[in-house]
Write an enzyme that holds these catalytic residues in place. Structure first.
Site, PDB file in Angstrom:
ATOM      1  N   CYS A   1      31.245  46.110  40.637  1.00  0.00           N
ATOM      2  CA  CYS A   1      29.950  45.441  40.804  1.00  0.00           C
ATOM      3  C   CYS A   1      28.772  46.396  41.017  1.00  0.00           C
ATOM      4  CB  CYS A   1      30.026  44.465  41.975  1.00  0.00           C
ATOM      5  SG  CYS A   1      31.151  43.106  41.667  1.00  0.00           S
TER       6      CYS A   1
HETATM    7  N1  LIG Z   1      36.121  42.067  41.375  1.00  0.00           N
HETATM    8  C1  LIG Z   1      35.080  41.743  42.110  1.00  0.00           C
HETATM    9  O1  LIG Z   1      34.992  42.113  43.270  1.00  0.00           O
HETATM   10  C2  LIG Z   1      33.958  40.872  41.556  1.00  0.00           C
HETATM   11  C3  LIG Z   1      33.062  40.284  42.459  1.00  0.00           C
HETATM   12  C4  LIG Z   1      32.040  39.483  41.981  1.00  0.00           C
HETATM   13  C5  LIG Z   1      31.898  39.301  40.611  1.00  0.00           C
HETATM   14  N2  LIG Z   1      32.770  39.870  39.739  1.00  0.00           N
HETATM   15  C6  LIG Z   1      32.596  39.583  38.308  1.00  0.00           C
HETATM   16  O2  LIG Z   1      33.608  38.700  37.882  1.00  0.00           O
HETATM   17  C7  LIG Z   1      33.990  38.975  36.537  1.00  0.00           C
HETATM   18  C8  LIG Z   1      35.489  39.191  36.449  1.00  0.00           C
HETATM   19  O3  LIG Z   1      35.837  40.328  37.222  1.00  0.00           O
HETATM   20  P1  LIG Z   1      37.303  40.600  37.763  1.00  0.00           P
HETATM   21  O4  LIG Z   1      37.148  41.640  38.818  1.00  0.00           O
HETATM   22  O5  LIG Z   1      37.999  39.343  38.096  1.00  0.00           O
HETATM   23  O6  LIG Z   1      37.999  41.241  36.471  1.00  0.00           O
HETATM   24  P2  LIG Z   1      39.559  41.568  36.276  1.00  0.00           P
HETATM   25  O7  LIG Z   1      39.604  42.699  35.321  1.00  0.00           O
HETATM   26  O8  LIG Z   1      40.242  41.677  37.602  1.00  0.00           O
HETATM   27  O9  LIG Z   1      40.178  40.284  35.593  1.00  0.00           O
HETATM   28  C9  LIG Z   1      39.738  39.803  34.378  1.00  0.00           C
HETATM   29  C10 LIG Z   1      40.888  39.088  33.683  1.00  0.00           C
HETATM   30  O10 LIG Z   1      40.332  38.507  32.500  1.00  0.00           O
HETATM   31  C11 LIG Z   1      41.275  38.663  31.452  1.00  0.00           C
HETATM   32  N3  LIG Z   1      40.561  38.562  30.182  1.00  0.00           N
HETATM   33  C12 LIG Z   1      39.822  39.476  29.535  1.00  0.00           C
HETATM   34  N4  LIG Z   1      39.295  38.948  28.411  1.00  0.00           N
HETATM   35  C13 LIG Z   1      39.708  37.673  28.358  1.00  0.00           C
HETATM   36  C14 LIG Z   1      39.487  36.609  27.441  1.00  0.00           C
HETATM   37  N5  LIG Z   1      38.730  36.774  26.365  1.00  0.00           N
HETATM   38  N6  LIG Z   1      40.072  35.425  27.702  1.00  0.00           N
HETATM   39  C15 LIG Z   1      40.847  35.253  28.795  1.00  0.00           C
HETATM   40  N7  LIG Z   1      41.083  36.207  29.700  1.00  0.00           N
HETATM   41  C16 LIG Z   1      40.512  37.407  29.478  1.00  0.00           C
HETATM   42  C17 LIG Z   1      41.921  40.000  31.703  1.00  0.00           C
HETATM   43  O11 LIG Z   1      43.190  40.086  31.072  1.00  0.00           O
HETATM   44  C18 LIG Z   1      42.020  40.016  33.244  1.00  0.00           C
HETATM   45  O12 LIG Z   1      43.259  39.481  33.690  1.00  0.00           O
HETATM   46  C19 LIG Z   1      33.141  40.161  36.113  1.00  0.00           C
HETATM   47  O13 LIG Z   1      31.989  39.692  35.457  1.00  0.00           O
HETATM   48  C20 LIG Z   1      32.741  40.794  37.413  1.00  0.00           C
HETATM   49  O14 LIG Z   1      31.536  41.504  37.316  1.00  0.00           O
HETATM   50  C21 LIG Z   1      33.815  40.648  40.191  1.00  0.00           C
END
Ligand SMILES: NC(=O)c1ccc[n+]([C@@H]2O[C@H](COP(=O)([O-])OP(=O)(O)OC[C@H]3O[C@@H](n4cnc5c(N)ncnc54)[C@H](O)[C@@H]3O)[C@@H](O)[C@H]2O)c1
Length: 419
Positions: free
Chosen positions: A260
């Site tokens: 982030c």
């Molecule tokens: N991790 C954090 O602390 C956090 C906090 C707030 C916001 N976010 C936001 O949330 C979003 C997701 O982050 P995350 O940390 O969960 O990511 P992550 O990498 O942990 O998980 C994402 C998942 O999405 C899957 N994926 C990718 N492309 C896909 C598709 N086309 N269809 C279906 N699944 C798909 C991946 O295989 C993975 O399992 C991002 O935009 C991030 O900026 C993350």
């Protein structure tokens, strides 16, 4: 059987969300393109820090199921998209995962469905990227289906605030879309906060992370001149924190990491520059200062060794904690990576210890040590990079030859040098 919600992207964000919705009695389907993730979850195995295998088993008992079969999206009344939004090679937004997830929803969109984007992104994405893709099949947002943006605020490793008790911001494409999204989240989140529309909700998330990024940069810049002036910045921050209003403490460190803070503000500055032609100066400055911290730590390490008559070239340097934040295994964008690479490039022998990291793929030349205290006693310099809960920092500092504390965690001692 009908599904209440399909969560698309089962990572750090999607999985805790699926857990809360399942706990609230919803029938939840998880969709991910990664077969390994899906197989693990269906077998009761977690791949994120905040959920244990027992949590997944409980979700499975509650009816949760994971799939790679996108046609099953059509079974759900609500689709929530939680896929990654990294930066592209040129530093701009990389929306490929969002576009592909939205395309999968579009192929399975049904009248009456609620579609929510949770992935962090630049203002206008929901309206300009998601909506046209969903409407391409003929259904109209706000009329035939509901569309909203709701930023995820998950803080991995935070034991006080999780998906349920962190207020959830929602912004709909129309007021009725906001109502639908608020009703959905209201079933398993304590507090729902509405914005005027999708752009306000998108920007609220970016403001939160930009605020953190800038304030961390402020203390990181201060740490350099405070060191030169002989001022202990941690003591300064403690004193300033006694003010009961108008001040929030931020602490210096070896750089910012995670999915982030180093990334999201760029979504905003890139967007401002692309659309309006001028820079978002605060973000660009904060980026420059925070990105320069690993190099600053290297130069301080060089100075510390120099005072002992040693060169960095040929010295052994032990890094304690290489994840981007304490007590979790997530290594994404960790400042320990550039730090280790720069130390190695200058000829240091880099050792690392981290209870959460068995293999550090980003820095294969770094050697893992099993016993932190023993290694600290043998390394020329020990650097505390991440203060994991399991570390007895004072004992490690005492066991080391010289201890460079980039987290202000050691209470003192002759061997300790603070950032
Ligand atoms: N991790 C954090 O602390 C956090 C906090 C707030 C916001 N976010 C936001 O949330 C979003 C997701 O982050 P995350 O940390 O969960 O990511 P992550 O990498 O942990 O998980 C994402 C998942 O999405 C899957 N994926 C990718 N492309 C896909 C598709 N086309 N269809 C279906 N699944 C798909 C991946 O295989 C993975 O399992 C991002 O935009 C991030 O900026 C993350």
């Amino acid at each position: 059987m009908a599904v209440d919600a399909v969560i698309i992207g089962l990572g750090y964000v999607g999985l805790p969300l699926a857990q809360e919705a399942t706990r609230a009695g919803m029938r939840v389907l998880g969709f991910d393109i990664h077969q390994g993730v899906v197989d693990d979850l269906n077998a009761g195995r977690s791949h994120v820090d905040d959920l244990a295998d027992a949590d997944i088993a409980q979700m499975r008992e509650g009816g949760f199921e994971a799939t790679t079969d996108e046609a099953r999206i059509a079974e759900a009344s609500t689709a929530v998209i939680c896929v990654p939004t990294p930066l592209s090679a040129d530093g701009g937004p990389d929306l490929r995962a969002v576009e592909s997830a939205v395309a999968a929803v579009a192929r399975n969109l049904r009248p009456g469905m609620l579609v929510v984007l949770e992935s962090t992104t630049y203002p206008g994405t929901t309206d300009e990227v998601v909506r046209p893709a969903l409407e391409a099949g003929g259904l109209v947002a706000g009329q035939d289906f509901h569309l909203a943006f709701s930023p995820e605020r998950i803080d991995p490793g935070n034991t006080s605030f999780g998906a349920k008790n962190t207020p959830k911001v929602v912004g709909g494409h129309t007021p009725a879309c906001s109502d639908a999204a608020a009703a959905f989240y209201g079933t398993f989140v304590d507090t729902v906060v509405r914005t005027k529309g999708t752009r306000e909700a998108e920007t609220a998330k970016l403001l939160e992370n930009t605020y953190r990024h800038i304030n961390i940069a402020l203390v990181n810049e201060m740490t350099r001149f405070c060191h030169q002036l002989g001022i202990d910045l941690w003591d300064v921050i403690d004193a300033a924190s006694s003010k009961p209003f108008g001040f929030q403490a931020f602490y210096p460190g070896p750089g910012v990491g995670g999915h982030c803070i180093p990334i999201d503000p760029n979504y905003l500055s890139h967007n401002v520059r692309a659309r309006l032609g001028y820079p978002f100066r605060f973000v660009e400055l904060a980026q420059e200062i925070n990105a320069g911290m690993p190099a600053y730590v290297v130069s301080r390490a060089q100075d510390i060794l120099n005072t002992e008559g040693k060169a960095l070239n040929g010295s052994s340097v032990l890094l304690l904690g290489v994840t981007y934040k304490p007590n979790i295994a997530d290594q994404r964008e960790s400042p320990a990576v550039p730090l280790a690479r720069q130390l190695a490039a200058k000829g240091a022998r880099v050792l690392f210890h981290d209870p959460h990291v068995q293999e550090w793929h980003a820095v294969p030349e770094a050697e893992r040590v099993q016993d932190a205290a023993d290694a600290a006693g043998r390394a020329d310099l020990t650097i505390l990079v991440q203060n994991h809960r399991g570390y007895d920092v004072d004992a490690l500092a005492g066991a080391s030859r010289t201890f460079f504390d980039t987290r202000g965690a050691a209470t003192g001692g002759e061997k300790v040098v603070r950032l």
